[in-house]
Structure formats: C-alpha cells, structure tokens
Design a protein around this motif. Sequence first.
Motif, PDB file in Angstrom:
ATOM      1  N   MET A 261      33.044  33.023  41.194  1.00 16.30           N
ATOM      2  CA  MET A 261      33.786  33.370  42.385  1.00 16.30           C
ATOM      3  C   MET A 261      34.315  34.850  42.216  1.00 16.30           C
ATOM      4  O   MET A 261      34.307  35.872  43.064  1.00 16.30           O
ATOM      5  N   LEU A 262      34.946  35.131  41.028  1.00 18.56           N
ATOM      6  CA  LEU A 262      35.644  36.624  40.705  1.00 18.56           C
ATOM      7  C   LEU A 262      34.733  37.512  40.652  1.00 18.56           C
ATOM      8  O   LEU A 262      34.614  38.649  41.022  1.00 18.56           O
ATOM      9  N   ILE A 266      34.093  40.862  42.924  1.00 19.90           N
ATOM     10  CA  ILE A 266      33.694  42.356  42.270  1.00 19.90           C
ATOM     11  C   ILE A 266      32.585  43.045  43.061  1.00 19.90           C
ATOM     12  O   ILE A 266      32.659  44.130  43.355  1.00 19.90           O
ATOM     13  N   ASP A 267      31.439  42.351  43.165  1.00 18.69           N
ATOM     14  CA  ASP A 267      30.335  42.732  43.840  1.00 18.69           C
ATOM     15  C   ASP A 267      30.671  43.049  45.351  1.00 18.69           C
ATOM     16  O   ASP A 267      30.168  44.117  46.003  1.00 18.69           O
ATOM     17  N   MET A 268      31.489  42.041  46.004  1.00 22.80           N
ATOM     18  CA  MET A 268      31.673  42.485  47.309  1.00 22.80           C
ATOM     19  C   MET A 268      32.576  43.678  47.675  1.00 22.80           C
ATOM     20  O   MET A 268      32.305  44.653  48.477  1.00 22.80           O
ATOM     21  N   TYR A 269      33.743  43.842  46.717  1.00 23.14           N
ATOM     22  CA  TYR A 269      34.523  45.134  46.910  1.00 23.14           C
ATOM     23  C   TYR A 269      33.832  46.186  46.391  1.00 23.14           C
ATOM     24  O   TYR A 269      33.960  47.259  47.011  1.00 23.14           O
ATOM     25  N   GLY A 270      32.682  46.369  45.627  1.00 20.52           N
ATOM     26  CA  GLY A 270      31.879  47.233  45.243  1.00 20.52           C
ATOM     27  C   GLY A 270      31.077  47.702  46.183  1.00 20.52           C
ATOM     28  O   GLY A 270      31.071  48.891  46.609  1.00 20.52           O
ATOM     29  N   LYS A 271      30.376  46.880  46.927  1.00 20.55           N
ATOM     30  CA  LYS A 271      29.423  47.111  48.111  1.00 20.55           C
ATOM     31  C   LYS A 271      30.200  47.938  49.292  1.00 20.55           C
ATOM     32  O   LYS A 271      29.779  48.460  50.147  1.00 20.55           O
ATOM     33  N   CYS A 272      31.604  47.305  49.423  1.00 20.89           N
ATOM     34  CA  CYS A 272      32.435  47.980  50.492  1.00 20.89           C
ATOM     35  C   CYS A 272      33.082  49.266  49.945  1.00 20.89           C
ATOM     36  O   CYS A 272      33.898  49.740  51.077  1.00 20.89           O
ATOM     37  N   GLY A 273      32.784  49.581  49.098  1.00 16.83           N
ATOM     38  CA  GLY A 273      33.326  51.006  48.509  1.00 16.83           C
ATOM     39  C   GLY A 273      34.606  51.118  47.968  1.00 16.83           C
ATOM     40  O   GLY A 273      35.215  52.154  47.635  1.00 16.83           O
ATOM     41  N   ARG A 274      35.324  49.692  47.590  1.00 16.72           N
ATOM     42  CA  ARG A 274      36.838  49.959  47.029  1.00 16.72           C
ATOM     43  C   ARG A 274      36.403  49.453  45.504  1.00 16.72           C
ATOM     44  O   ARG A 274      36.846  48.102  45.064  1.00 16.72           O
ATOM     45  N   ASP A 276      38.373  50.598  43.358  1.00 21.85           N
ATOM     46  CA  ASP A 276      39.809  50.355  42.805  1.00 21.85           C
ATOM     47  C   ASP A 276      39.952  48.892  42.948  1.00 21.85           C
ATOM     48  O   ASP A 276      40.648  48.177  41.927  1.00 21.85           O
ATOM     49  N   LEU A 277      39.860  48.029  43.802  1.00 22.30           N
ATOM     50  CA  LEU A 277      40.278  46.452  44.074  1.00 22.30           C
ATOM     51  C   LEU A 277      39.297  45.938  43.046  1.00 22.30           C
ATOM     52  O   LEU A 277      39.555  44.891  42.747  1.00 22.30           O
ATOM     53  N   ALA A 278      38.003  46.241  42.976  1.00 26.10           N
ATOM     54  CA  ALA A 278      37.145  45.670  42.168  1.00 26.10           C
ATOM     55  C   ALA A 278      37.533  45.683  40.599  1.00 26.10           C
ATOM     56  O   ALA A 278      37.329  44.907  39.828  1.00 26.10           O
ATOM     57  N   HIS A 279      38.061  46.851  40.363  1.00 21.47           N
ATOM     58  CA  HIS A 279      38.555  47.079  39.035  1.00 21.47           C
ATOM     59  C   HIS A 279      39.859  46.091  38.704  1.00 21.47           C
ATOM     60  O   HIS A 279      40.222  45.700  37.607  1.00 21.47           O
ATOM     61  N   ILE A 280      40.730  46.096  39.622  1.00 24.01           N
ATOM     62  CA  ILE A 280      42.002  45.046  39.620  1.00 24.01           C
ATOM     63  C   ILE A 280      41.619  43.882  39.265  1.00 24.01           C
ATOM     64  O   ILE A 280      41.983  42.955  38.407  1.00 24.01           O
ATOM     65  N   ILE A 281      40.494  43.062  39.905  1.00 19.99           N
ATOM     66  CA  ILE A 281      40.139  41.775  39.682  1.00 19.99           C
ATOM     67  C   ILE A 281      39.461  41.798  38.327  1.00 19.99           C
ATOM     68  O   ILE A 281      39.765  40.753  37.527  1.00 19.99           O
ATOM     69  N   PHE A 282      38.787  42.809  37.927  1.00 18.90           N
ATOM     70  CA  PHE A 282      37.974  42.799  36.723  1.00 18.90           C
ATOM     71  C   PHE A 282      38.940  42.736  35.616  1.00 18.90           C
ATOM     72  O   PHE A 282      38.817  42.356  34.404  1.00 18.90           O
ATOM     73  N   SER A 283      39.876  43.749  35.630  1.00 24.02           N
ATOM     74  CA  SER A 283      40.841  43.778  34.591  1.00 24.02           C
ATOM     75  C   SER A 283      41.704  42.543  34.259  1.00 24.02           C
ATOM     76  O   SER A 283      42.095  42.531  33.403  1.00 24.02           O
ATOM     77  N   ARG A 284      41.999  41.699  35.321  1.00 22.96           N
ATOM     78  CA  ARG A 284      42.685  40.879  35.120  1.00 22.96           C
ATOM     79  C   ARG A 284      41.861  39.433  34.701  1.00 22.96           C
ATOM     80  O   ARG A 284      42.550  38.354  34.623  1.00 22.96           O
ATOM     81  N   ASN A 289      31.465  37.948  31.761  1.00 24.61           N
ATOM     82  CA  ASN A 289      30.215  37.785  31.615  1.00 24.61           C
ATOM     83  C   ASN A 289      29.209  38.735  31.880  1.00 24.61           C
ATOM     84  O   ASN A 289      29.775  39.950  32.338  1.00 24.61           O
ATOM     85  N   VAL A 290      28.050  38.977  31.739  1.00 28.02           N
ATOM     86  CA  VAL A 290      27.160  39.989  31.955  1.00 28.02           C
ATOM     87  C   VAL A 290      27.165  40.414  33.127  1.00 28.02           C
ATOM     88  O   VAL A 290      27.205  41.603  33.645  1.00 28.02           O
ATOM     89  N   CYS A 291      27.277  39.269  34.376  1.00 29.15           N
ATOM     90  CA  CYS A 291      27.544  39.647  35.729  1.00 29.15           C
ATOM     91  C   CYS A 291      28.595  40.471  36.019  1.00 29.15           C
ATOM     92  O   CYS A 291      28.601  41.268  36.820  1.00 29.15           O
ATOM     93  N   SER A 292      29.660  40.154  35.239  1.00 30.33           N
ATOM     94  CA  SER A 292      31.132  40.723  35.587  1.00 30.33           C
ATOM     95  C   SER A 292      30.850  42.317  35.317  1.00 30.33           C
ATOM     96  O   SER A 292      31.253  43.178  36.137  1.00 30.33           O
ATOM     97  N   TRP A 293      30.362  42.647  34.167  1.00 33.14           N
ATOM     98  CA  TRP A 293      30.413  44.088  33.725  1.00 33.14           C
ATOM     99  C   TRP A 293      29.141  44.749  34.597  1.00 33.14           C
ATOM    100  O   TRP A 293      29.281  45.846  35.056  1.00 33.14           O
ATOM    101  N   THR A 294      28.019  44.056  34.882  1.00 31.60           N
ATOM    102  CA  THR A 294      26.794  44.647  35.690  1.00 31.60           C
ATOM    103  C   THR A 294      27.605  44.728  36.978  1.00 31.60           C
ATOM    104  O   THR A 294      26.896  46.058  37.525  1.00 31.60           O
ATOM    105  N   SER A 295      28.209  44.065  37.521  1.00 33.80           N
ATOM    106  CA  SER A 295      28.794  44.245  39.004  1.00 33.80           C
ATOM    107  C   SER A 295      29.699  45.442  39.205  1.00 33.80           C
ATOM    108  O   SER A 295      29.622  46.199  40.000  1.00 33.80           O
ATOM    109  N   MET A 296      30.345  45.837  37.969  1.00 29.64           N
ATOM    110  CA  MET A 296      31.165  46.916  37.849  1.00 29.64           C
ATOM    111  C   MET A 296      30.258  48.339  37.691  1.00 29.64           C
ATOM    112  O   MET A 296      30.449  49.255  38.559  1.00 29.64           O
TER     113      MET A 296
END
Length: 468
Positions: A261-262, A266-274, A276-284, A289-296
């Motif tokens: 879900m996380l 990240i993928d959703m906020y990235g596609k929405c152009g945010r 900054d919010l994707a990074h907040i989720i990622f950092s916490r 896994n590879v999908c987390s890094w790839t989405s960023m």
Amino acid sequence: MTLTHPLVINLWRHQIPKYFTISCHLNHSLTTLDPFRNASNGYGYTSQDWVKAISTHITNCTNIQQLNEIYAHVIRVHMLERQRAPFYWNTIIRAYTRLSSPSKALYVSIAMSRAGVHPDTYTLPVILQSVSQKNEISIVRQFHSVATKHGLNTNKFCESGFISLYSKAGDFNNARKLFDESPERNLGSWNAVIGGLSQSGRARETVDMFLELKRSGLAPDDVTMVSITSACGSLGDFNLALQLHKCVLQAKTFEKSDLLMLNSLIDMYGKCGRMDLAHIIFSRMQERNVCSWTSMIVGYATHGHVNEALECFRAMRETRVRPNGVTFVGILSACVHGGVVEEGRYYFNMMKDEYGIKPMLEHYGCMVDLFSRCGLLDEAREMVEAMPMEGNVVIWGSLMGGCEKYGNVKMGEFVGKKLMELEPWNDGVYVVMSNIYASNGLWEDVGKMRKFMKERRLAKVPGYSLGV
C-alpha cells in the motif's frame, strides 16, 4: 462437458504427454517400493505413508524437472487411479502453477476430468491461477462452464477468480454480469472488478466502483487500495489522492505488511506530481523493496527532477537493492530529460553488463530519444538498426523529432520512409518533412510536399483550445 482448447484436444489424443513419460531418479524410499501390493511392507511403510511422502515431495519441488520426474513416477505406479480423492490431483496442479508452468497444470486438470474425478472447491481456484498465467479468454469460458456444471460457480473463491480473469481479458460484460448476479457479493468479488478495471486503464470506472463499494458498507482492504490508488494516479487527481490516503491508513492492519500500500501511495503521488509527499512516505518506511525505490526514481524522472532521480538510484545501489528493468527505464528517462548522454550510456551498459538485464524496447527507446535530442542522429540510427526487435513508430518518431530539431534533411528523408511504411495514413511525417525542408530553405521541396498532402487529402489538424 466438451472442451475444445488445443491443450485439451492434445491430451485426449495422447493419454499422457510425452514430456511426462520420463525416467525417474528419486530416492530409495519412493522408487524401490510398490506400496500398493500390500497394506504394509518389509520397510515398515503403509501405502498411505507412501502417498503422504509423495505429496510432500510434490509440494516441496523447486523446479519443473524434479516435478516431472515425480509425476511420471506417480503415473507409473498408478497412484492416482487408486487414490481417487481430488486432493492428490490438486497437489500436482498447484505445484505446476507455483512453478509457472500453466500448460502442464492444465494438462493435469484435464487428465483429472478424464479419470472421472470431479473438481472440488479447492481445485478450480488453483486451476484459475494457471489460466490467469495463460490469459486466454477461451480457456476461461470453458472452465467457467465446468464450474457451473459442478455447482462451483457460486463458490466465493471461484466467483472472484472468474470475475478477475474476465476483467483481465477485457471481457467486462461477463465480469460485470457475474458480479451483478452474485447472491452475496464478498470483498473478493469487489476487488476482482476494481482490480480488473484499474489494470485495463479504465480509471474513472474504477473510482466509481470503489465509491459503490464504500456505499455497500464493506470496508476496503489493502488489495482494494492498491488498485484504486493506481487508478487515481492515472487520473492525476490530487484531491482524490488525499482522500484515498486516508482510506489507506484505515485499511492498514497489524497482521499484514503495509509495504504494498505504501508503494502504491508513492506511485500515486508521483503521478500526481507531488514528489514532496511521495518522499515523505518513502522516508518514513521501515521496509523498502525494489518497487519502493523504482516508484521514487520513475516519479522524479517523469517530472524532470534529474539529479534527484540519479541520487535516488545511487542510494538504492548503496543499500544493495537489486534494480529491475523498470528501474532502468526510470533512470534512462531521467537522462533523456537532463540531456546527459554519457550518463545514459553508462547506465545502459550497467544494466546489461553488471545486472545482466536484457534491454527491452523501452530501454532502446530511451537511448534513441536521448541521442536524437542531443543531435547524435547517426548514433541514434545505429541504435535502432542494431536492436534485436523491429523499431516501432515511437522509436522512429523520436529520431524524426531529432531530424526536425537539427534540420537534417538526409536523415529525415530516410526516417520518413520508415514511418510511411509503418503508418502510411499518418499525416504527421509529411508535416515534419515539410518543416525540415522549410528550415533549410528548400521551398521547392516544401511545395512538393504540400501538393502531395493536398492530392492525398491530408491536412494538418489545426490547433484548438477547450473552453472549460
């Protein structure tokens, strides 16, 4: 019940496929005994002990060759003829499915039917997993008939499986009919419809179905939220994204990992152009896994944050998370946006040489686009012609864009012919060639091109704006 798929016909012609009738080299306890001659034997084994041992071996198989050998031994000693319970057939079908061998799993299921053993509530869900790997609508319909014949079509696992398969195959009429006729819709059925719509790119319908689910009183789970956040990302609706984020938090459970879900957030906020919010989720995130890094990385690349994408990839490698093909599509896209040719070459070679990832059309496309944008048109052409697959309109179009940008008439004419062969009805190539001629002052050629377009009744579509 008549099954007409080639797999079925082949099995009917040949009782046992050739690749199953092979010699076995199993351990002493399985091959030296004939457990069905006596209730017990000199080794202290009963026939039931032997059957359990065989089932355990099948369940623990780690490769197709090993499973083929055991199945051949099962056929040789007529185990399935004496043990009529569906459980033993299910075990073999499940093993082939788990080892990504759907054709062999389907062969076994048809052999089960020929042996007169009826499927139970566990058989069809396993078979449907194999069918999903084949993704052939004709097989889906045939097994749907089998389920109906045996009264299993209303089983909750079978129902959601068929809805999901019909949706993935693009047969939304049957998927929706099954869903609407369900006497008791469970969350699995809702998830099957929502997931099928999302994966088919029908984002708005996915959102509408999710809202229907909420109104029904059922609480969405992690599977639901992954599908709906993906649809939201496709729409780029930031306000909806914020609302779905709250639903994701509500769907979190302590029993299951929330990694999926996380990653979807990240993928959703990235596609929405945010980002900054994707990074907040990622950092916490406690686990990545590879999908987390790839989405960023893909998110940064999509919005032109070149340095951030390359830095993220560097950090990914430091943590020793192995990148995949999608990761490199993101990295190469970032290089395209940044116009950094040497870095693009470096990462393209790294993908092949260091990680052993075979370049796909998307990777070649990024490199051709990169070379074309930077004026390396000869190198771009060499890349296209050296590809192991045929270049498509997108790749040749990238090179054509470079020809237009740098006014290269000779290369433009060469690429133009390629594009005309691929899409003779597309007027875009004629317009671009006219622009290339004009940029070089070749007005006679411009006139010829425009005359040609007029004769073929091709006209440039005028630009327009939508009043909202």
